[in-house]
Scaffold this active site. Structure first.
Site, PDB file in Angstrom:
ATOM      1  N   GLU A   1       9.741   2.179  10.825  1.00 51.69           N
ATOM      2  CA  GLU A   1      10.691   3.278  10.662  1.00 51.69           C
ATOM      3  C   GLU A   1       9.892   4.564  10.822  1.00 51.69           C
ATOM      4  O   GLU A   1       9.048   4.866   9.979  1.00 51.69           O
ATOM      5  CB  GLU A   1      11.302   3.166   9.251  1.00 51.69           C
ATOM      6  CG  GLU A   1      12.463   4.062   9.043  1.00 51.69           C
ATOM      7  CD  GLU A   1      13.516   3.812  10.072  1.00 51.69           C
ATOM      8  OE1 GLU A   1      13.814   4.767  10.808  1.00 51.69           O
ATOM      9  OE2 GLU A   1      14.011   2.671  10.179  1.00 51.69           O
TER      10      GLU A   1
ATOM     11  N   LYS B   1       0.848  -1.190   0.000  1.00 53.28           N
ATOM     12  CA  LYS B   1       0.000   0.000   0.000  1.00 53.28           C
ATOM     13  C   LYS B   1       0.882   1.237   0.000  1.00 53.28           C
ATOM     14  O   LYS B   1       1.524   1.555   1.000  1.00 53.28           O
ATOM     15  CB  LYS B   1      -0.896   0.057   1.247  1.00 53.28           C
ATOM     16  CG  LYS B   1      -1.925   1.181   1.150  1.00 53.28           C
ATOM     17  CD  LYS B   1      -2.494   1.610   2.484  1.00 53.28           C
ATOM     18  CE  LYS B   1      -1.813   2.825   3.082  1.00 53.28           C
ATOM     19  NZ  LYS B   1      -1.826   4.053   2.269  1.00 53.28           N
TER      20      LYS B   1
ATOM     21  N   CYS C   1      12.856  12.001   6.886  1.00 52.69           N
ATOM     22  CA  CYS C   1      13.003  11.481   8.258  1.00 52.69           C
ATOM     23  C   CYS C   1      14.350  11.934   8.792  1.00 52.69           C
ATOM     24  O   CYS C   1      14.531  12.074   9.995  1.00 52.69           O
ATOM     25  CB  CYS C   1      12.985   9.968   8.278  1.00 52.69           C
ATOM     26  SG  CYS C   1      11.592   9.280   7.467  1.00 52.69           S
TER      27      CYS C   1
ATOM     28  N   GLU D   1       8.713  16.408  16.097  1.00 55.36           N
ATOM     29  CA  GLU D   1       9.033  16.395  14.667  1.00 55.36           C
ATOM     30  C   GLU D   1       8.077  17.351  13.930  1.00 55.36           C
ATOM     31  O   GLU D   1       6.863  17.240  14.046  1.00 55.36           O
ATOM     32  CB  GLU D   1       8.886  14.978  14.114  1.00 55.36           C
ATOM     33  CG  GLU D   1       9.326  14.887  12.667  1.00 55.36           C
ATOM     34  CD  GLU D   1       9.367  13.453  12.143  1.00 55.36           C
ATOM     35  OE1 GLU D   1       8.412  12.713  12.375  1.00 55.36           O
ATOM     36  OE2 GLU D   1      10.372  13.103  11.485  1.00 55.36           O
TER      37      GLU D   1
ATOM     38  N   SER E   1       4.579   7.901  10.328  1.00 55.70           N
ATOM     39  CA  SER E   1       4.580   8.642  11.593  1.00 55.70           C
ATOM     40  C   SER E   1       4.646   7.698  12.798  1.00 55.70           C
ATOM     41  O   SER E   1       4.282   6.522  12.723  1.00 55.70           O
ATOM     42  CB  SER E   1       3.324   9.500  11.693  1.00 55.70           C
ATOM     43  OG  SER E   1       2.215   8.683  11.990  1.00 55.70           O
TER      44      SER E   1
ATOM     45  N   VAL F   1       1.089   6.384  13.911  1.00 56.07           N
ATOM     46  CA  VAL F   1       0.571   5.250  13.133  1.00 56.07           C
ATOM     47  C   VAL F   1       1.413   3.998  13.412  1.00 56.07           C
ATOM     48  O   VAL F   1       0.877   2.896  13.567  1.00 56.07           O
ATOM     49  CB  VAL F   1       0.560   5.587  11.616  1.00 56.07           C
ATOM     50  CG1 VAL F   1       0.170   4.371  10.797  1.00 56.07           C
ATOM     51  CG2 VAL F   1      -0.393   6.736  11.344  1.00 56.07           C
TER      52      VAL F   1
HETATM   53  C1  UN1 Z   1      13.723   9.239   4.684  1.00 56.91           C
HETATM   54  O1  UN1 Z   1      13.795  10.419   4.943  1.00 56.91           O
HETATM   55  O2  UN1 Z   1      12.770   8.567   5.075  1.00 56.91           O
HETATM   56  O3  UN1 Z   1      19.597   9.850   3.769  1.00 56.91           O
HETATM   57  C2  UN1 Z   1      14.737   8.517   3.860  1.00 56.91           C
HETATM   58  C3  UN1 Z   1      18.611  10.318   3.217  1.00 56.91           C
HETATM   59  C4  UN1 Z   1      17.967   9.530   2.102  1.00 56.91           C
HETATM   60  C5  UN1 Z   1      16.891   8.652   2.625  1.00 56.91           C
HETATM   61  C6  UN1 Z   1      15.899   9.347   3.505  1.00 56.91           C
HETATM   62  N1  UN1 Z   1      18.970   8.757   1.428  1.00 56.91           N
HETATM   63  O4  UN1 Z   1      18.107  11.369   3.565  1.00 56.91           O
END
Ligand code: UN1
Length: 493
Positions: free
Chosen positions: A248, A173, A282, A383, A227, A230
């Site tokens: 993650e 998904k 992230c 965040e 997030s 979730v």
């Molecule tokens: C993410 O932000 O979920 O190092 C992945 C990085 C990228 C991957 C980010 N190669 O920011």
């Protein structure tokens, strides 16, 4: 209007509801396509297809499975520019970053295809005579993948490729915001000759499709990026079913700048980390922890360099900062900026929704820097997922590490310094899954594990060899060729 369908058992088909929702370009609000909205019934069909296909797939030698993944790599390479253009139109990151993201998927495809001839287990001596001992990886069955919009193809590659090379089938998904690039990725698997039923795409919301996947008794594991909120919900539901989850989630990443750092280099790292992908990684830099002796100089340099960051539609090659994903995200970011001001942080620049120069139809937020932030403020802890960075002053490396580690997340951290002793101390003590030295908080390469500590994850890793652990069980096999009963721990002692 282009319609995006599901892909189940090797067929493109609308969902059982027949309902579609629009896919918007965040740079200008244009409707790019419509995507089908699925239900549990569609998930059930996808799982059934996956189940049938996996029965045969697990018996296909891994090098043969990998042959298809090499083809996936070549097709990604061939279609790199087209994929990047689609990616930029539906999620907004600037085209250069779009290309970089597709490259990440290409790298992953070739890397994981190579695993087809490795998938190492161990052979070890048995403690008994005429007995052989080894461990092998076996597939788990059906992997349910739930992926985010911010790296819609890279993260999908991190999860689908290792799932498939190890002999699993997949139900995927993608995020509701980025179904177009998902469709293209599935077409690549199709064109590479992946047998039907092994990769099923089910479009729809997290609350309907995501939950149906998490609750489905025949989906054996869920790999999720998104997030914290979730992720926790998924973990609770899946945990009750003893289902494996690889999660993650968020980050609150910091760059530490010590007093002996190359400040110009640090400025480049901060701008790239904080405002690249409009802060929606992230791994984005959302805190700068700076030694008080160089704070003012760093701020001056940051303000001088920020001027050069052109905002606009990411398809324009000269643009450096694109839009954020949608209206509600824009409002949430603005809300955080207000919170920061109320908390007493000083706004150095930005702090507003941008609507001039024809940007009013898109979701643009000005690159924003707060200073005089303290670690207790909400803007220093939560965040934000937007182009906002907070500067926090400290007086020593020890204090910097303490501040770095004081948040609930642990994805990425960076330190700028010229002192090898302090760098090694930081490498040891920064409590994050990724640590960068004299480089910003983003820039993960696919052959290393990607993931974080504490609230960022639950101990699993995407990418690298570590990702194989998510999609396999270990089987330990003992072959006794002595022809007699040999009791371990007893007959040899
Ligand atoms: C993410 O932000 O979920 O190092 C992945 C990085 C990228 C991957 C980010 N190669 O920011």
């Amino acid at each position: 209007m282009k319609k995006i369908l599901n892909y189940i058992n090797g067929e493109w088909c609308p969902s059982s509801t027949g309902k579609f929702t629009p896919v918007l370009n965040p740079a200008n609000g244009q409707v790019l396509a419509e995507v089908t909205q699925s239900t549990q019934e569609d998930v059930d069909r996808a799982v059934q297809a996956a189940k049938n296909a996996q029965k045969e797939w697990r018996l296909v030698p891994a090098p043969e499975r990998a042959d298809i993944l090499y083809k996936v790599g070549y097709l990604l390479k061939e279609r790199k520019e087209k994929l990047a253009q689609i990616l930029t139109s539906e999620m907004g990151k600037v085209i250069e970053e779009g290309r970089g993201e597709v490259q990440e998927a290409i790298d992953m495809a070739f890397y994981v295809a190579g695993e087809g001839r490795r998938l190492f287990g161990d052979t070890v001596p048995s403690e008994l005579r005429n007995k052989f001992a080894m461990s092998v990886r076996v597939p788990i069955g059906i992997a349910g993948l739930i992926t985010p919009w911010n790296f819609p193809i890279a993260i999908a590659s991190w999860k689908s490729l290792p799932a498939l090379v190890t002999g699993n089938a997949v139900v995927w998904k993608p995020a509701t915001e980025t179904p177009m690039v998902a469709e293209e990725f599935v077409k690549i698997y199709e064109d590479a000759g992946l047998p039907k039923g092994l990769l099923n795409l089910v479009n729809g919301s997290g609350s309907v499709v995501g939950n149906a996947m998490v609750d489905h008794p025949d989906i054996d594991l869920i790999s999720f990026t998104g997030s914290n909120e979730v992720g926790k919900e998924i973990n609770g539901r899946a945990g009750a079913l003893l289902k494996r989850t690889s999660l993650e989630m968020g980050g609150k990443n910091a760059i530490t700048v010590l007093e002996d750092a190359d400040l110009d280099l640090a400025v480049e790292g901060i701008l790239w980390g904080a405002f690249g992908t409009a802060g929606q990684r992230c791994t984005a830099t959302s805190r700068v922890i700076v030694h008080k002796d160089v704070k003012e100089e760093l701020e001056r340099k940051l303000l001088a360099s920020i001027e050069g960051l052109k905002m606009g539609d990411g398809l324009d090659e000269s643009v450096k900062v694109g839009p954020v994903i949608n209206r509600s995200s824009l409002e949430r970011i603005d809300e955080y900026v207000k919170i920061g001001q109320e908390e007493g942080a000083k706004l150095l620049t930005g702090g507003r929704i941008v609507s001039e120069n024809g940007l009013d139809k898109g979701n643009f937020y000005a690159p924003t820097i707060f200073t005089d932030v303290t670690p207790e403020m909400r803007i220093a802890k939560e965040e934000i997922f937007g182009p906002v960075v907070s500067i926090i002053a400290v007086t020593s490396l020890e204090e910097a590490i303490e501040v770095n580690n004081s948040v609930e997340f642990g994805l990425s951290s960076a330190i700028y310094s010229a002192d090898v002793n302090r760098i090694f101390q930081a490498m040891r003590d920064l409590d994050t899954g990724l640590v960068y030295v004299n480089a910003g908080t983003s820039g993960a390469e696919i052959h290393l594990p990607f993931g974080g500590t504490k609230g960022t994850g639950n101990g699993h890793r995407d990418s690298g060899v570590a990702s194989l652990d998510v999609y396999t069980e270990w089987k330990s096999i003992y072959v006794d060729y002595s022809g007699k009963l040999q009791r371990a721990q007893i007959d040899n002692n």
